[in-house]
Every structure is written in structure tokens, then in C-alpha cells.
Design an enzyme around this catalytic site. Structure first.
Site, short mmCIF file in Angstrom:
data_model
loop_
_atom_site.label_atom_id
_atom_site.label_comp_id
_atom_site.label_asym_id
_atom_site.label_seq_id
_atom_site.Cartn_x
_atom_site.Cartn_y
_atom_site.Cartn_z
N CYS A 37 3.50 -4.99 16.07
CA CYS A 37 2.98 -3.67 17.00
C CYS A 37 1.71 -4.41 17.32
O CYS A 37 1.00 -4.65 16.44
CB CYS A 37 3.57 -2.74 16.44
SG CYS A 37 5.17 -2.49 16.48
N CYS A 64 -0.65 -2.46 15.09
CA CYS A 64 -1.10 -2.18 13.80
C CYS A 64 -1.00 -3.72 12.84
O CYS A 64 -0.94 -4.69 12.57
CB CYS A 64 0.74 -1.70 13.13
SG CYS A 64 1.01 -2.30 11.63
N CYS A 87 5.92 -6.97 7.93
CA CYS A 87 6.10 -6.93 8.66
C CYS A 87 6.59 -7.59 10.20
O CYS A 87 6.17 -8.96 10.45
CB CYS A 87 5.84 -5.32 9.57
SG CYS A 87 6.80 -4.44 10.76
N GLU A 92 1.14 -1.13 -0.28
CA GLU A 92 -0.07 0.26 0.12
C GLU A 92 0.62 1.31 -0.02
O GLU A 92 1.96 1.37 0.67
CB GLU A 92 -0.73 0.03 1.41
CG GLU A 92 -1.76 -1.04 1.18
CD GLU A 92 -2.66 -1.21 2.85
OE1 GLU A 92 -3.42 -1.40 3.51
OE2 GLU A 92 -2.14 -0.15 3.75
N CYS A 152 -2.22 1.82 8.36
CA CYS A 152 -1.55 1.36 7.29
C CYS A 152 -1.84 -0.07 7.77
O CYS A 152 -2.09 -1.01 8.33
CB CYS A 152 -0.05 1.49 8.22
SG CYS A 152 1.41 0.74 7.68
N CYS A 166 3.43 8.44 1.90
CA CYS A 166 3.68 7.62 2.22
C CYS A 166 3.59 6.03 1.78
O CYS A 166 2.99 5.62 1.31
CB CYS A 166 2.35 7.39 3.56
SG CYS A 166 2.82 6.36 4.92
#
Ligand code: SF4
Length: 340
Positions: free
Chosen positions: A114, A117, A110, A90, A332, A103
Site C-alpha cells: 500500500c 505504509c 507485507c 513491531e 506501522c 496493535c
């Protein structure tokens, strides 16, 4: 065959010099690709026939495939791109007055997980290559033409410092004065705090801005939502950031998502005040944007007001950012997660 967008001008210079082409050739090639946006060597009319032939026999141009484009009522735009291995990433465009901030994602998924997220929910697949990072910029600028992108933040899917080599290569290409020529202060890297890579960044002294996903000034609390805080404790990250500020002579930014009942109390605000006095910084407060993937709740207006009051009273430099693009899954990783 080499993807031409994987090369900095310096890399291209070395290759073309070895082949006996004139010294100014890489400047011409960079101008065609990144200024005139021509992706066909045969159309680069001021290059010699020999050079055009050499380039088309040895290099190619990669592109991204646009899978979806969503525009929010608040003008934020989200782009979902498909990569050559069918992975999805994205990119988000945030227009604000005369500024168009892009962005950019740096990884597919990832590994840091976290707890607020969506990007980390499906784990890590791979690093993006430098052309995949640069192409997000080029594709979006094509789509919004004649508008231009004025700023970039590496705050999309992935931890940018975890893909260090490709990130730096892409930044060098973004900053090249014969190409896109983005100013160093127009580029910001956002990290969860990978201390050894922050130190490497200091050594390079690129002049770009740095922001830390802080979300709590209390390390034991921060570890609960940013697990990598255990490996790279906040105290060490702050020492590295202090060195960064000293070298770059520019404040760092702390991102602080305000979450109800977790990090929005008076004590949390006071800890943030104490931390901000130790290092030259600016704080971005962002009230949590509810997501179907997590149980966290946004703070009440009263909580946000009280938190702000404490920061203001202590003279802390901060801004309150309202979450953008709520209606287009702009947080995100959310759009990608729906597709997956
Ligand atoms: S906040 Fe950044 S580091 Fe943490 S899971 Fe999301 S993308 Fe990864």
C-alpha cells in the site's frame, strides 16, 4: 518437540486424550500457561508427575527477544521484537483511559505494498506462527505488569487475513475462557479487503470485529494507494462486508487516512457519505502522519474541518483519530524499517 503455544485447548485435548491423560488436564495446562503465566512444566504443581514428564519431553515454550522499547510523550509504546530467525516485528501499545489496546503484527513484511505504509516497502518474508502472534501479547503484558491489555487489533505489520490459519488459531487461544479470555468484541481484525478470506471469516462466525482500510470510497482512486483493490474490487469487498454485518449483527469500521490533495475534497467526503449509507458502519478519520518514506502530505485543519462538516451534516457516525506516537516512529513498520 512442539511449541505448546501453537495449540488450542481443543488440539491439546486430542493429544492428551490419546495418551490416556484425564479430561481436565488441558484446562490445568492452559490455566498455568495463560493465567498464571508459568512457562516451566516442572512448576505446574497440580499436574501428575507422569503428565509433567510427558509434557517436558514433547513440548517447549518459545519467547520473543525484546530488541527495543520506545515510549512516546503521548504514552504510546512501541516494542521491536526479534524472532528465532532474526526477523524483526513491531508491536504497539496504545493506552487510552482504562483501555490498553495492543496493535499486533501477523507477518514479517507485507506483500500488498500500500502506497502509504512502510511495512510493505521491503516486501514479504513470511507469515508469523501462532505462538509468535500470541507471544507479542504475553511479552508486552509481562513488561507492563501489573497493567493488563484490554483490547487487541490486528493492525501491525502484515495483512492478517493473508495468514488466516495462524490468525484464527491465535484468536481462539486469546478467547479461551480457561486462558487469557479476551471478549470477542475486544478483538478487531483490520484488512485491506481480501474478499475470499472475509467470506471464510463469516463462516467461522467468531464474533470478532472487522475493520477495512478504505482510504477512498472511489474504487479507481483507492486502487492507486491500495493496489490489491484491482484484484479484490471495492464493490465485492463491500458485498462481503454487508454479509459480515448481517451475520455478526455488528457494524464494520472503515479506516480513512485523510491525505492532502488526494482523498480529502468535498467530492471525496460525499462519496464516503454515499458508501456509509449502504452498510452499517463507523468511520475512523485519521489525518495522514508524514513519513520520510513517502511524499504524501497531511491535510490542513480547514480541509479536515470541511470533511467532518459534510459527514456530520449527513448523520454519518465517525470519529477523528489523531496519529499517536509521532515521536517514536509509531506508524506501522517505521521502527523496523530503520533497523533494517
Ligand atoms: S497497509 Fe496493511 S496490507 Fe497494506 S502494505 Fe501495510 S501492512 Fe500490508
Amino acid at each position: 518437540m512442539i511449541d505448546i503455544k501453537s495449540l488450542t485447548r481443543e488440539d491439546l485435548e486430542k493429544i492428551l486424550f490419546k495418551e490416556g491423560f484425564p479430561k481436565f488436564s488441558p484446562i490445568q495446562v492452559f490455566t498455568w500457561i495463560y493465567r498464571k503465566r508459568v512457562e516451566d512444566f516442572s512448576k505446574m504443581t497440580d499436574l501428575s508427575k507422569k503428565l509433567r514428564k510427558y509434557l517436558s519431553e514433547n513440548f517447549y515454550f518459545s519467547r520473543l527477544e525484546l530488541k527495543e522499547r520506545k515510549i512516546s510523550l503521548d504514552t504510546t509504546e512501541k516494542f521491536l521484537f526479534k524472532l528465532k530467525d532474526n526477523s524483526l516485528i513491531e508491536t504497539v501499545l496504545i493506552p487510552e483511559g482504562k483501555r490498553n489496546t495492543l496493535c499486533i503484527s501477523t507477518q514479517v513484511g507485507c506483500k500488498y505494498k500500500c502506497k502509504f505504509c512502510v511495512s510493505g516497502l521491503r516486501g514479504f518474508k513470511r507469515n508469523l506462527e501462532a505462538p509468535e502472534i500470541i507471544n507479542q501479547f504475553l511479552e508486552v503484558e509481562d513488561l507492563i505488569s501489573p497493567e493488563k491489555i484490554t483490547n487487541i487489533v490486528f493492525m501491525g505489520i502484515g495483512e492478517p487475513l493473508d495468514n488466516f490459519e495462524n490468525l484464527i488459531r491465535a484468536i481462539k487461544i486469546f478467547m479461551d475462557n480457561k486462558g487469557i479470555y479476551l471478549g470477542k468484541r475486544k478483538i478487531c481484525i483490520s484488512t485491506v479487503g481480501i474478499t475470499p478470506k472475509i467470506k471464510k471469516l463469516i463462516e467461522l462466525s467468531l464474533g470478532v470485529k472487522l475493520s477495512l482500510s478504505l482510504h477512498s470510497a472511489i474504487s479507481e482512486k483507492r486502487t492507486k494507494i491500495i493496489p490489491v483493490d484491482k484484484k479484490y474490487p471495492l464493490s465485492e469487498v463491500l458485498t462481503a462486508l454487508g454479509e459480515f454485518v448481517k451475520k455478526e449483527k455488528f457494524p464494520v469500521t472503515f479506516e480513512y487516512i485523510l491525505i492532502k490533495g488526494f482523498n480529502s475534497s468535498r467530492e471525496d467526503a460525499q462519496e464516503l457519505v454515499n458508501l456509509s449509507k449502504k452498510i452499517k458502519c463507523k468511520i475512523n478519520l485519521i489525518p495522514y502522519n508524514p513519513s520520510p518514506y513517502f511524499d504524501w502530505q497531511p491535510p490542513s485543519e480547514q480541509e479536515v474541518g470541511d470533511f467532518k462538516k459534510i459527514l456530520k451534516k449527513e448523520g454519518v457516525f465517525f470519529t477523528l483519530r489523531r496519529p499517536r506516537g509521532k515521536d517514536i516512529e509509531a506508524a506501522c513498520g517505521q521502527l523496523r524499517a530503520r533497523f533494517l
